[in-house]
Design an enzyme around this catalytic site. Structure first.
Site, short mmCIF file in Angstrom:
data_model
loop_
_atom_site.label_atom_id
_atom_site.label_comp_id
_atom_site.label_asym_id
_atom_site.label_seq_id
_atom_site.Cartn_x
_atom_site.Cartn_y
_atom_site.Cartn_z
N HIS A 154 0.85 -1.21 0.00
CA HIS A 154 0.00 0.00 0.00
C HIS A 154 0.88 1.25 0.00
CE1 HIS A 154 -4.14 -1.40 0.50
NE2 HIS A 154 -3.71 -2.33 1.33
N ASP A 161 -7.42 -2.21 -1.46
CA ASP A 161 -8.41 -3.00 -0.73
C ASP A 161 -9.75 -2.69 -1.37
OD1 ASP A 161 -6.47 -3.90 1.07
OD2 ASP A 161 -6.72 -2.11 2.33
N GLU A 218 -6.93 -12.21 3.37
CA GLU A 218 -7.81 -11.05 3.19
C GLU A 218 -8.44 -11.09 1.80
OE1 GLU A 218 -5.41 -7.55 3.82
OE2 GLU A 218 -5.01 -8.04 5.92
N HIS A 221 -7.84 -7.67 -0.34
CA HIS A 221 -6.53 -7.08 -0.64
C HIS A 221 -5.93 -7.62 -1.94
CE1 HIS A 221 -2.54 -5.34 0.50
NE2 HIS A 221 -2.14 -6.31 -0.30
ZN ZN Z 1 -4.70 -4.05 1.94
#
Ligand code: ZN
Length: 240
Positions: A154, A161, A218, A221
């Site tokens: 990021h 995300d 996740e 992501h």
């Molecule tokens: Zn992320």
């Protein structure tokens, strides 16, 4: 004679007094065109044509604001609100920036999503390294926040995300909220209703087709493969 003349004159007078046929003859029926009504079409001012920037002349690593290049995305930038697992607002304002190469890949992926009646909705995009430090101060646990000394993708402008929503704005069910830290958010969690598995599959397969890879824990992501080697950055965007 006089009487005759008088009679003649009288006849002339009477005939000249007769009603002349009216030139404006009234029609038996009057057809009136029904008035056009526009009940269902409210009068609206035409929207001014939106113009977008192009990537021409921009280096692949330049930071750009995605909304300047496309209006096809939706945004719910959680870290610009308190509605996140930190319970704190860590951005001054809600903006989604990425490097040019990430933006190009996202626009291409989103075009495919649009063809299927959905679009990308962002929870987070590029995150300045100083914000990573701020998050680390709140939650100093590498299980939830990447160590800012190392930085995350990021911070490199190569990770996002995201989820999917319909073009009408209805979010697809992915099984958990964004930043749900638990097994239910894992890609290898298959004990979920079929529609959730289908939604995650659509997201993952389309993103992978456009050069992104996912992490196991996740579902939201995505990292751009070509963005992993960029430097951690601390470029900060302007807020009005
Ligand atoms: Zn992320």
């Amino acid at each position: 004679m006089t009487n005759r003349i008088c009679f003649f004159l009288l006849l002339v007078l009477i005939s000249s007094c007769k009603d002349k046929p009216s030139e404006e003859k009234k029609p038996d029926q009057v057809f009136e065109e029904p008035m056009e009504t526009f009940d269902s079409v409210p009068l609206e001012k035409p929207e001014p044509q939106k113009t977008f920037l192009t990537f021409e002349g921009l280096a692949d690593t330049t930071f750009v604001r995605l909304a300047d290049f496309s209006d096809g995305f939706a945004y719910d930038l959680r870290y610009a609100t308190e509605n996140n697992f930190l319970k704190e607002k860590v951005y001054d304002c809600a903006e989604c920036y990425t490097r040019v190469k990430t933006a190009k890949a996202l626009i291409a992926a989103n075009s495919d999503f649009h063809d299927q009646g959905v679009r990308i909705k962002f929870f987070d995009c590029y995150r300045p390294n100083s914000v990573q430090y701020k998050m680390w101060e709140i939650v100093s646990n590498p299980q939830y926040v990447a160590n800012p000394d190392k930085g995350s993708i990021h911070n490199k402008g190569g990770a996002v995300d995201i989820t999917l929503e319909t073009l009408e704005g209805e979010e697809l069910d992915m099984g958990t909220d964004f930043d749900f830290f638990g097994k239910r958010a894992y890609h290898d969690m298959t004990d979920l209703p079929q529609n959730i598995l289908d939604n995650r599959k659509l997201l993952k397969e389309t993103m992978e087709q456009h050069g992104f890879w996912s992490i196991r824990t996740e579902w939201w992501h995505y990292n751009l493969s070509a963005g992993s080697n960029d430097k951690v950055a601390d470029f900060k965007w302007e807020c009005d």
